[in-house]
Design a protein around this motif. Structure first.
Motif, PDB file in Angstrom:
ATOM      1  N   HIS A   1      -8.779  -1.404   5.880  1.00 22.39           N
ATOM      2  CA  HIS A   1      -8.416  -0.137   6.503  1.00 22.39           C
ATOM      3  C   HIS A   1      -7.616   0.798   5.595  1.00 22.39           C
ATOM      4  CE1 HIS A   1      -9.979  -1.853  10.134  1.00 22.39           C
ATOM      5  NE2 HIS A   1      -9.070  -2.809  10.160  1.00 22.39           N
ATOM      6  N   GLY A   2      -7.077   0.267   4.483  1.00 23.19           N
ATOM      7  CA  GLY A   2      -6.313   1.103   3.581  1.00 23.19           C
ATOM      8  C   GLY A   2      -4.839   1.174   3.940  1.00 23.19           C
ATOM      9  N   GLY A   3      -4.109   2.011   3.210  1.00 22.77           N
ATOM     10  CA  GLY A   3      -2.680   2.162   3.432  1.00 22.77           C
ATOM     11  C   GLY A   3      -1.870   1.531   2.321  1.00 22.77           C
ATOM     12  N   CYS A   4      -0.570   1.756   2.360  1.00 25.95           N
ATOM     13  CA  CYS A   4       0.318   1.294   1.301  1.00 25.95           C
ATOM     14  C   CYS A   4       1.412   0.367   1.806  1.00 25.95           C
ATOM     15  CB  CYS A   4       0.958   2.498   0.595  1.00 25.95           C
ATOM     16  SG  CYS A   4      -0.240   3.578  -0.238  1.00 25.95           S
ATOM     17  N   GLU A   5       1.214  -0.224   2.975  1.00 27.34           N
ATOM     18  CA  GLU A   5       2.208  -1.159   3.490  1.00 27.34           C
ATOM     19  C   GLU A   5       2.251  -2.398   2.608  1.00 27.34           C
ATOM     20  OE1 GLU A   5       3.590  -3.145   7.771  1.00 27.34           O
ATOM     21  OE2 GLU A   5       1.736  -1.968   7.612  1.00 27.34           O
ATOM     22  N   GLN A   6       3.436  -2.876   2.287  1.00 30.82           N
ATOM     23  CA  GLN A   6       3.599  -3.973   1.342  1.00 30.82           C
ATOM     24  C   GLN A   6       3.677  -5.312   2.065  1.00 30.82           C
ATOM     25  OE1 GLN A   6       6.689  -3.346  -1.521  1.00 30.82           O
ATOM     26  NE2 GLN A   6       6.250  -5.217  -2.656  1.00 30.82           N
ATOM     27  N   PHE A   7       2.732  -6.222   1.738  1.00 28.50           N
ATOM     28  CA  PHE A   7       2.697  -7.553   2.332  1.00 28.50           C
ATOM     29  C   PHE A   7       2.884  -8.653   1.292  1.00 28.50           C
ATOM     30  CE2 PHE A   7      -0.083  -4.906   5.057  1.00 28.50           C
ATOM     31  CZ  PHE A   7       0.630  -4.994   6.240  1.00 28.50           C
ATOM     32  N   THR A   8       3.016  -8.301   0.016  1.00 33.89           N
ATOM     33  CA  THR A   8       3.142  -9.279  -1.069  1.00 33.89           C
ATOM     34  C   THR A   8       4.284  -8.867  -1.982  1.00 33.89           C
ATOM     35  OG1 THR A   8       1.731  -8.201  -2.730  1.00 33.89           O
ATOM     36  CG2 THR A   8       0.609  -9.442  -0.994  1.00 33.89           C
ATOM     37  N   ALA A   9       4.512  -9.688  -3.019  1.00 33.26           N
ATOM     38  CA  ALA A   9       5.560  -9.368  -3.985  1.00 33.26           C
ATOM     39  C   ALA A   9       5.163  -8.201  -4.882  1.00 33.26           C
ATOM     40  CB  ALA A   9       5.863 -10.598  -4.844  1.00 33.26           C
ATOM     41  N   LYS A  10       3.868  -7.891  -4.964  1.00 32.15           N
ATOM     42  CA  LYS A  10       3.395  -6.800  -5.810  1.00 32.15           C
ATOM     43  C   LYS A  10       3.413  -5.488  -5.047  1.00 32.15           C
ATOM     44  CE  LYS A  10       0.305  -9.868  -8.381  1.00 32.15           C
ATOM     45  NZ  LYS A  10      -1.111 -10.188  -8.691  1.00 32.15           N
ATOM     46  N   GLN A  11       3.537  -4.410  -5.810  1.00 29.49           N
ATOM     47  CA  GLN A  11       3.620  -3.084  -5.226  1.00 29.49           C
ATOM     48  C   GLN A  11       2.231  -2.527  -4.984  1.00 29.49           C
ATOM     49  OE1 GLN A  11       6.404  -1.341  -4.254  1.00 29.49           O
ATOM     50  NE2 GLN A  11       4.922   0.084  -3.371  1.00 29.49           N
ATOM     51  N   PRO A  12       1.873  -2.173  -3.753  1.00 25.60           N
ATOM     52  CA  PRO A  12       0.573  -1.551  -3.506  1.00 25.60           C
ATOM     53  C   PRO A  12       0.554  -0.089  -3.937  1.00 25.60           C
ATOM     54  CG  PRO A  12       1.806  -1.693  -1.468  1.00 25.60           C
ATOM     55  CD  PRO A  12       2.636  -2.396  -2.522  1.00 25.60           C
ATOM     56  N   CYS A  13      -0.641   0.470  -4.024  1.00 26.37           N
ATOM     57  CA  CYS A  13      -0.835   1.907  -4.264  1.00 26.37           C
ATOM     58  C   CYS A  13      -0.174   2.385  -5.546  1.00 26.37           C
ATOM     59  CB  CYS A  13      -0.338   2.721  -3.064  1.00 26.37           C
ATOM     60  SG  CYS A  13      -1.172   2.330  -1.510  1.00 26.37           S
ATOM     61  N   GLN A  14      -0.260   1.585  -6.605  1.00 27.62           N
ATOM     62  CA  GLN A  14       0.356   1.998  -7.865  1.00 27.62           C
ATOM     63  C   GLN A  14      -0.379   3.176  -8.493  1.00 27.62           C
ATOM     64  OE1 GLN A  14       1.550  -1.297 -10.555  1.00 27.62           O
ATOM     65  NE2 GLN A  14       0.898  -2.661  -8.909  1.00 27.62           N
ATOM     66  N   LEU A  15      -1.702   3.203  -8.351  1.00 22.90           N
ATOM     67  CA  LEU A  15      -2.480   4.317  -8.895  1.00 22.90           C
ATOM     68  C   LEU A  15      -3.111   5.161  -7.793  1.00 22.90           C
ATOM     69  CD1 LEU A  15      -2.129   2.684 -11.575  1.00 22.90           C
ATOM     70  CD2 LEU A  15      -4.405   3.475 -12.201  1.00 22.90           C
ATOM     71  N   SER A  16      -3.641   4.519  -6.785  1.00 24.02           N
ATOM     72  CA  SER A  16      -4.283   5.243  -5.684  1.00 24.02           C
ATOM     73  C   SER A  16      -3.256   5.468  -4.577  1.00 24.02           C
ATOM     74  CB  SER A  16      -5.463   4.437  -5.141  1.00 24.02           C
ATOM     75  OG  SER A  16      -6.475   4.314  -6.110  1.00 24.02           O
ATOM     76  N   ARG A  17      -2.890   6.698  -4.361  1.00 27.05           N
ATOM     77  CA  ARG A  17      -1.862   7.025  -3.370  1.00 27.05           C
ATOM     78  C   ARG A  17      -2.416   8.070  -2.398  1.00 27.05           C
ATOM     79  NH1 ARG A  17       0.924   7.400  -8.382  1.00 27.05           N
ATOM     80  NH2 ARG A  17       2.300   5.619  -8.771  1.00 27.05           N
ATOM     81  N   PRO A  18      -2.763   7.668  -1.180  1.00 30.16           N
ATOM     82  CA  PRO A  18      -2.757   6.286  -0.692  1.00 30.16           C
ATOM     83  C   PRO A  18      -4.056   5.570  -1.040  1.00 30.16           C
ATOM     84  CG  PRO A  18      -3.392   7.760   1.069  1.00 30.16           C
ATOM     85  CD  PRO A  18      -3.100   8.634  -0.128  1.00 30.16           C
ATOM     86  N   PHE A  19      -4.034   4.271  -0.885  1.00 30.40           N
ATOM     87  CA  PHE A  19      -5.248   3.475  -1.038  1.00 30.40           C
ATOM     88  C   PHE A  19      -6.085   3.642   0.228  1.00 30.40           C
ATOM     89  CE2 PHE A  19      -7.051  -0.867  -0.140  1.00 30.40           C
ATOM     90  CZ  PHE A  19      -8.140  -0.755  -1.005  1.00 30.40           C
ATOM     91  N   ALA A  20      -7.359   4.036   0.059  1.00 32.99           N
ATOM     92  CA  ALA A  20      -8.186   4.411   1.212  1.00 32.99           C
ATOM     93  C   ALA A  20      -8.797   3.222   1.930  1.00 32.99           C
ATOM     94  CB  ALA A  20      -9.290   5.366   0.768  1.00 32.99           C
ATOM     95  N   GLY A  21      -8.891   2.070   1.278  1.00 39.15           N
ATOM     96  CA  GLY A  21      -9.521   0.918   1.893  1.00 39.15           C
ATOM     97  C   GLY A  21     -11.017   0.913   1.690  1.00 39.15           C
ATOM     98  N   ALA A  22     -11.672  -0.100   2.244  1.00 36.04           N
ATOM     99  CA  ALA A  22     -13.103  -0.292   2.051  1.00 36.04           C
ATOM    100  C   ALA A  22     -13.912   0.650   2.931  1.00 36.04           C
ATOM    101  CB  ALA A  22     -13.478  -1.742   2.349  1.00 36.04           C
ATOM    102  N   THR A  23     -14.928   1.267   2.346  1.00 34.77           N
ATOM    103  CA  THR A  23     -15.869   2.053   3.137  1.00 34.77           C
ATOM    104  C   THR A  23     -16.976   1.177   3.707  1.00 34.77           C
ATOM    105  OG1 THR A  23     -17.099   2.601   1.122  1.00 34.77           O
ATOM    106  CG2 THR A  23     -15.424   4.169   1.846  1.00 34.77           C
ATOM    107  N   PHE A  24     -17.108  -0.050   3.195  1.00 36.48           N
ATOM    108  CA  PHE A  24     -18.038  -1.023   3.754  1.00 36.48           C
ATOM    109  C   PHE A  24     -17.313  -1.827   4.834  1.00 36.48           C
ATOM    110  CE2 PHE A  24     -15.982  -2.783   0.007  1.00 36.48           C
ATOM    111  CZ  PHE A  24     -15.520  -4.017   0.440  1.00 36.48           C
ATOM    112  N   GLN A  25     -18.063  -2.612   5.590  1.00 38.63           N
ATOM    113  CA  GLN A  25     -17.467  -3.386   6.672  1.00 38.63           C
ATOM    114  C   GLN A  25     -17.375  -4.854   6.303  1.00 38.63           C
ATOM    115  OE1 GLN A  25     -16.127  -2.373   9.894  1.00 38.63           O
ATOM    116  NE2 GLN A  25     -15.324  -4.406   9.402  1.00 38.63           N
ATOM    117  N   TYR A  26     -16.154  -5.382   6.281  1.00 34.93           N
ATOM    118  CA  TYR A  26     -15.971  -6.829   6.191  1.00 34.93           C
ATOM    119  C   TYR A  26     -16.386  -7.460   7.522  1.00 34.93           C
ATOM    120  CZ  TYR A  26     -13.477  -7.674   1.772  1.00 34.93           C
ATOM    121  OH  TYR A  26     -13.148  -7.850   0.451  1.00 34.93           O
ATOM    122  N   LEU A  27     -17.064  -8.608   7.441  1.00 31.38           N
ATOM    123  CA  LEU A  27     -17.459  -9.358   8.627  1.00 31.38           C
ATOM    124  C   LEU A  27     -16.783 -10.725   8.604  1.00 31.38           C
ATOM    125  CD1 LEU A  27     -21.308  -8.602   8.658  1.00 31.38           C
ATOM    126  CD2 LEU A  27     -19.482  -7.356   9.846  1.00 31.38           C
TER     127      LEU A  27
END
Length: 587
Positions: free
Chosen positions: A138-164
């Motif tokens: 779904h995208g977004g920059c919420e942090q769930f790990t020790a690494k920083q999200p959205c370092q280059l893509s601000r915001p990260f848009a997420g997948a345009t394909f569908q995970y099943l």
């Protein structure tokens, strides 16, 4: 006469649309393009595909690279009118530095540019936890790990394909992500629906950090798929395709659909699938195969495929569907080797195999990879130390590898001090050692190379186990989770610890002569054990580790490996630990 001419023109049109194959009027050809186990290999992974030349001689074809894969996909799209692009899991996780440093956001962006339609989740999609997987979708920059999200893509848009994720269930019984998807194709008044069921292997909880899948359950693969077929039929699906992150292997050649030597966990799953399933696109084992399963079981006339690993192959499945009966009348598959026009190895340009197609880089994906590579380069190229020779992760007959010993030693070195936990021995799971470590001519290894060896970002921990509990851990190598006597998962051990195993002995009695610095381990004595958080929380079926007491946290595993190699190479290249620590006493 006009009717005959019209029929002839229609046949010619259908032949052109079908890539040269003569189709009967009222039929439609649908193409599925699939790959699996990409693992964020945006740059060429220095892998080769074993194929045969025109004379039938074996030849190794260099392959891989996201930009070349994207171009191969684009060319197959141009050659076929009705196309669906799908993947069978592990697109992310255990990724090289250019992707993993940025939480695999660049890999999702590359897959978006390739126009993936549907993607099954694999076990590595859960490496960073299911909340992070949902961020990938779904995208977004919420942090769930020790690494920083959205370092280059601000915001990260997420997948345009569908995970099943058909067999990944929340506590309320709902799937974590949609279970199915349908893509429709129209031609000459016909409308054909292709239904996709995507899922990972049911043993996923045994292969990832338990905290990452907490609250989730993973249902049986075949029964899950079978139960979803009526729903897909009701939605208009005429063709049923299962995308599953589980697989096997064959002894047949690259383009051989005979299924010769087919084995592995995928076989009982396919046997239990409904005969209504038309295609199974699989993964997980990193093997390539095309299997016309009717040659094994005539009651199941499906195609079973897998495209190896790291984007080195692209599988093309071609289905002819009768517009009147809405059923498949012909099916076939082939593997396309993704050979790029410019490969470079450690010693210079890599020779191509001109008898196989050579792809140019797709511009948009190439630009994306270059952008992230440039951002990672300062860290990736920094010297981390020197080695006396190549350290391979290839497992020896006793289950050890040179690279595995180095990693286990680095964990012990990082946790040995009292302030760091006071570890006396250390363990490392073999699946966590992801690459060989091959130094330059002067012995130099870089941080980027170390990152390929340890890409998961696990933290170290130290816990107390009795000698008896350590023996139980070692017995779980042969009987724990997905570990079996036939396919054990042998843990790498640190220097100073040794033991013997004999798989011919009864369960619970296969491990003997455990020694620490030459002294036998006492069953009731408690020992301090260093390991990664993955194992410490019961990963790979080693549940006894969760019984550890007095737990102490530590640094990142990658930092520990870098510190160890740097320290050991201060006075010259680090010597390789070549001596065996585990004795296999069976023949």
């Amino acid at each position: 006469m006009l009717r005959s001419l019209g029929a002839g023109l229609l046949a010619l049109l259908l032949t052109a649309c079908g890539g040269g194959k003569l189709l009967q009027p009222g039929s439609m050809e649908i193409t599925l393009l699939g790959f699996n186990d990409f693992h964020g290999n945006l740059e060429p992974p220095q892998q080769s595909v074993l194929a045969q030349d025109a004379q039938g001689r074996p030849v190794a074809v260099p392959a891989g690279g996201a930009a070349y894969l994207a171009q191969a996909i684009a060319e197959r799209r141009a050659a076929n009118r009705h196309v669906a692009l799908v993947t069978a899991g592990d697109m992310i996780g255990a990724s090289p530095m250019v992707s993993s440093l940025f939480l695999d956001e660049p890999t999702i962006e590359a897959l978006n540019l390739m126009q993936v339609d549907f993607a099954a989740t694999g076990n590595h999609e859960y490496d960073q936890g299911h909340a992070e997987l949902l961020r990938m979708q779904h995208g977004g920059c919420e942090q769930f790990t020790a690494k920083q999200p959205c370092q280059l893509s601000r915001p990260f848009a997420g997948a345009t394909f569908q995970y099943l994720a058909a067999n990944t269930l929340r506590s309320d019984g709902q799937t974590l992500l949609p279970a199915t998807g349908v893509k429709f194709f129209e031609e000459q008044g016909m409308r054909i629906g292709v239904g996709f069921i995507g899922m990972t292997l049911k043993n996923t909880p045994l292969m990832v950090r338990p905290s990452g899948v907490q609250g989730l359950t993973f249902a049986d693969e075949a029964s899950t798929a079978n139960a979803l077929i009526p729903r897909l039929r009701a939605q208009g699906a005429d063709v049923i395709v299962v995308l599953i992150h589980e697989g096997g292997s064959t002894t047949s050649g690259l383009q051989d659909d005979s299924c010769r030597g087919l084995s592995g966990d995928i076989v009982p799953i396919v046997e239990a699938l409904s005969p209504e399933v038309d295609v199974v696109i699989s993964g997980h084992t990193h093997r390539s195969y095309i299997c016309d399963y009717a040659k094994i079981n005539p009651r199941k006339p499906l195609l079973l495929t897998s495209a190896g690993l790291y984007g080195t192959l692209l599988t093309e499945v071609r289905l002819t569907v009768d517009g009147r009966t809405r059923r498949i009348t012909d099916r076939s598959a082939r593997q396309h080797i993704v050979q790029g026009e410019a490969y470079h190895g450690r010693s210079g340009p890599v020779a191509l195999q001109p008898q196989f197609p050579v792809f140019s880089p797709e511009p948009q994906v190439a630009q994306l990879v270059a952008r992230y590579k440039q951002a990672a380069e300062p860290l990736a190229s920094a010297q981390a130390g020197r080695l006396a020779g190549p350290a391979s992760r290839t497992l020896q007959s006793n289950g050890e590898s040179v690279m595995g010993r180095i990693v286990a030693d680095s964990i012990l070195a990082a946790t040995r001090d009292a302030a760091a936990g006071g570890a006396q021995l250390a363990f490392m799971n073999p699946g966590g050692v992801r690459a060989d470590l091959v130094p330059a001519a002067d012995g130099r290894v870089t941080y980027g190379q170390l990152f390929r060896v340890q890409p998961f970002g696990n933290t170290l921990m130290v816990l107390s186990l009795s000698g008896e509990q350590i023996r139980q851990v070692l017995e779980q190598q042969f009987d724990g989770g997905s570990n079996t006597v036939e396919s054990p998962r042998i843990l790498h051990v640190s220097q100073g610890f040794s033991y013997r195993f004999d798989r011919r002995r009864p369960a619970g009695q296969r491990v003997s002569d455990m020694r620490l610095n030459g002294q036998p381990l006492e069953p009731t004595t408690r020992y301090r054990v260093g390991l990664q958080s993955y194992l410490g929380t019961g990963g790979d079926g080693f549940s006894v580790f969760t019984q550890g007491q007095d737990v102490t946290g530590g640094m990142l595993d990658l930092d520990a490996l870098a510190d160890h190699i740097r320290t050991q190479s201060q006075n010259g290249p680090m010597a390789l630990p070549l001596q065996e620590r585990i004795a296999r006493v069976e023949p």
